[in-house]
Design a protein around this motif. Structure first.
Motif, mmCIF file in Angstrom:
data_model
loop_
_atom_site.group_PDB
_atom_site.id
_atom_site.type_symbol
_atom_site.label_atom_id
_atom_site.label_comp_id
_atom_site.label_asym_id
_atom_site.label_seq_id
_atom_site.Cartn_x
_atom_site.Cartn_y
_atom_site.Cartn_z
ATOM 1 N N SER A 14 -24.611 51.746 -77.360
ATOM 2 C CA SER A 14 -24.426 52.110 -75.959
ATOM 3 C C SER A 14 -24.854 50.924 -75.086
ATOM 4 O O SER A 14 -25.532 50.002 -75.539
ATOM 5 N N LYS A 15 -24.462 50.967 -73.828
ATOM 6 C CA LYS A 15 -24.824 49.882 -72.919
ATOM 7 C C LYS A 15 -26.330 49.810 -72.726
ATOM 8 O O LYS A 15 -26.895 48.728 -72.675
ATOM 9 N N GLN A 17 -28.608 50.561 -74.861
ATOM 10 C CA GLN A 17 -29.195 49.966 -76.070
ATOM 11 C C GLN A 17 -29.012 48.449 -76.062
ATOM 12 O O GLN A 17 -29.929 47.710 -76.420
ATOM 13 N N ASP A 149 -23.513 55.902 -68.092
ATOM 14 C CA ASP A 149 -24.203 55.013 -69.034
ATOM 15 C C ASP A 149 -25.721 55.144 -68.937
ATOM 16 O O ASP A 149 -26.439 54.736 -69.851
#
Length: 179
Positions: A14-15, A17, A149
């Motif tokens: 994910s962004k 992460q 996000d």
């Protein structure tokens, strides 16, 4: 495809992460903004209740999630206050995100950008992930983010400005004051 998009595609992350990984490197700090075209950040003095946060500087975070909040927050919707923080707690980050209750009710979210900045000129605040540079800084990369996000979107609190100011004045070290 930029470096961030390549990494996200290859690792299936994910962004948030990816941004946490970038911040954990130690040589980068991150800044969130709704402006997708910043080529240089210049020092400014923001309205802040803390001594560190009210200095004349470029501000960023040594954290991947905290700047996402600033990237997705639409500050052009009118006057409001916010109380945010990223405080280390036994090796983990403890987050707090709070907006004026009436502002939060209007769902003030937008798409934004998280900029990755070289950490060399930044001084880090002892009690949080906040970092400040007294000199202009050019980003080395940027990543577009959306409200979806942000992993804590549904955990943003609402506060009443007068109550928040009174609690902060009565107990300056009592962050987050919203309890």
């Amino acid at each position: 495809m930029g470096v961030a998009e390549y990494w996200l595609h290859r690792v299936d992350a994910s962004k948030w992460q990816f941004l946490c990984h970038a911040a954990d490197r130690g040589d980068l700090v991150l800044h969130g903004s709704g402006n997708p075209g910043i080529t240089e950040f210049v020092p400014r003095r923001p309205p802040d209740l803390t001594e560190f946060g009210s200095r004349h500087a470029v501000f960023a975070a040594a954290d991947g999630i905290w700047p996402m909040f600033y990237a997705i927050l639409d500050r052009d919707i009118g006057e409001f206050s916010m109380c945010t923080g990223c405080v280390p707690d036994d090796g983990q980050a403890r987050y707090h995100f709070s907006l004026t209750a009436a502002t939060l009710a209007r769902r003030p979210w937008r798409d934004g950008m998280v900029y990755l900045l070289p950490a060399a000129t930044f001084e880090r605040e002892d009690s949080s992930a906040q970092a400040a540079s007294p000199v202009p800084v050019r980003p080395v990369a940027k990543l577009a983010v959306r409200p979806t996000d942000f992993p804590f979107l549904h955990q943003v609190h609402g506060h009443h400005d007068d109550e928040l100011r009174a609690r902060a004045a009565a107990d300056p070290g009592g962050f987050p004051w919203h309890r």
